[in-house]
Design a protein around this motif. Structure first.
Motif: not given
Ligand code: 13P
Ligand code: SF4
Length: 304
Positions: A172-192
């Motif tokens: 799926c080109p939609i799901h596959a374009c999310v990367n580990t940087d996106d995860v790191r940014k989201a984790r930083e914004l919402y640590p809990d």
């Protein structure tokens, strides 16, 4: 006409015209509200089998409407917006997989349900994201060619380590374009927050998640969890629906790249016009496709 007035008309028309409305969980809230059945691809396949109405309207994408037709050959199955395809389902065709099949004669071909009916005719069994692990475990053969999604395939292979999996490059080109940087940014914004992702995401993204599951799996996990905050790693509609369902919890998008234009293509107006007979397309499959593709879906339901 307001949205509420149009919904009332849709409810009246579907009774008058003996129509059952099925809607995938990625559909807009105003469509889900008038549907008879909602859920992920697997649940909709099972629900479609038990429908008693003469007509079915599938609000989702084309492979879902085709699956409905395969399961209900005597019913009229419509999709309100014929342009709603699936970028993954269109990646591999019968000619390509026939060639691959010749090189792997002793492999069972497992097709993600996100494939065309035409491609399903040469596959052995279908799976959905919520049934793939269970079904692959139950298949008697220990050699599996999993198509078309190599991300879902890699996830299933990790859960069914006793078998040998061959994967092709698709997904799926939609799901596959999310990367580990996106995860790191989201984790930083919402640590809990807990991170819940769909197995169509890449393995490195999935490895950073607290939970991996289908759209229904993600929704059930978030609803039942004692946790109060979640980052949702699938189409953004799921975070939106969950926010209405659980107002005491907080839901964030993993990335705004997670928007599927095909799933957004069907509108409430398309559904209304389809019921009125002024829009939409009836799904028509030839007899050979009906017979051969249906085997694959029946096998999924038998093993699922
Ligand atoms: P589900 O199998 O979770 O319903 O997902 C379908 C889909 O298209 C995901 O992108
Ligand atoms: Fe297809 Fe991906 Fe859209 Fe799901 S999200 S319908 S797999 S393109």
């Amino acid at each position: 006409m307001t949205i509420a007035e149009m919904q009332q008309e849709i409810i009246r028309l579907k009774k008058e015209k003996d129509v059952c409305i099925l809607a995938h969980s990625y559909q807009a809230r105003e469509i889900l509200e008038v549907a008879d059945f909602t859920g992920d691809s697997y649940k909709l396949s099972v629900d479609a089998k038990g429908v008693e109405n003469k007509n079915i309207i599938m609000c989702g994408v084309r492979f879902m409407a085709e699956t409905c037709k395969l399961l209900s050959p005597d019913k009229h199955v419509f999709m309100p917006n014929p342009h709603a395809g699936c970028a993954m389902a269109d990646q591999m065709d019968r000619a390509l997989i026939s060639q691959v099949k010749e090189t792997l004669p002793d492999y069972t071909i497992v097709a993600y349900i996100n494939t065309t009916a035409e491609l399903k005719t040469i596959c052995d069994v279908c799976v959905t994201s919520s049934s793939a692990v269970e079904i692959c475990k139950k298949i008697e053969n220990d050699k599996i060619l999993f198509i078309p999604d190599c991300n879902l395939g890699a996830f299933v292979a990790s859960q069914v380590s006793e078998k040998t999996f061959k994967l092709l490059s698709g997904g799926c080109p939609i799901h596959a374009c999310v990367n580990t940087d996106d995860v790191r940014k989201a984790r930083e914004l919402y640590p809990d927050a807990e991170l819940l992702v769909h197995p169509e995401c890449t393995p490195d993204v999935a490895a950073m998640a607290d939970y991996i599951g289908s759209t229904s799996g993600i929704m059930n996990y978030a609803i039942k969890s004692d946790k109060k905050e979640f980052i949702i790693g699938t189409e953004i509609s799921i975070a939106e629906h969950l926010q209405y369902m659980c107002p005491d919890k907080k839901f964030h998008y993993l990335s705004l790249k997670l928007i599927c234009p095909n799933m957004k293509a069907t509108t409430l107006v398309d559904l209304y016009d389809c019921l009125n007979g002024t829009a939409g397309e009836e799904i028509v499959l030839d007899d050979d496709t009906m017979r051969d593709a249906r085997k694959c879906i029946d096998e999924m339901i038998r093993l699922g």
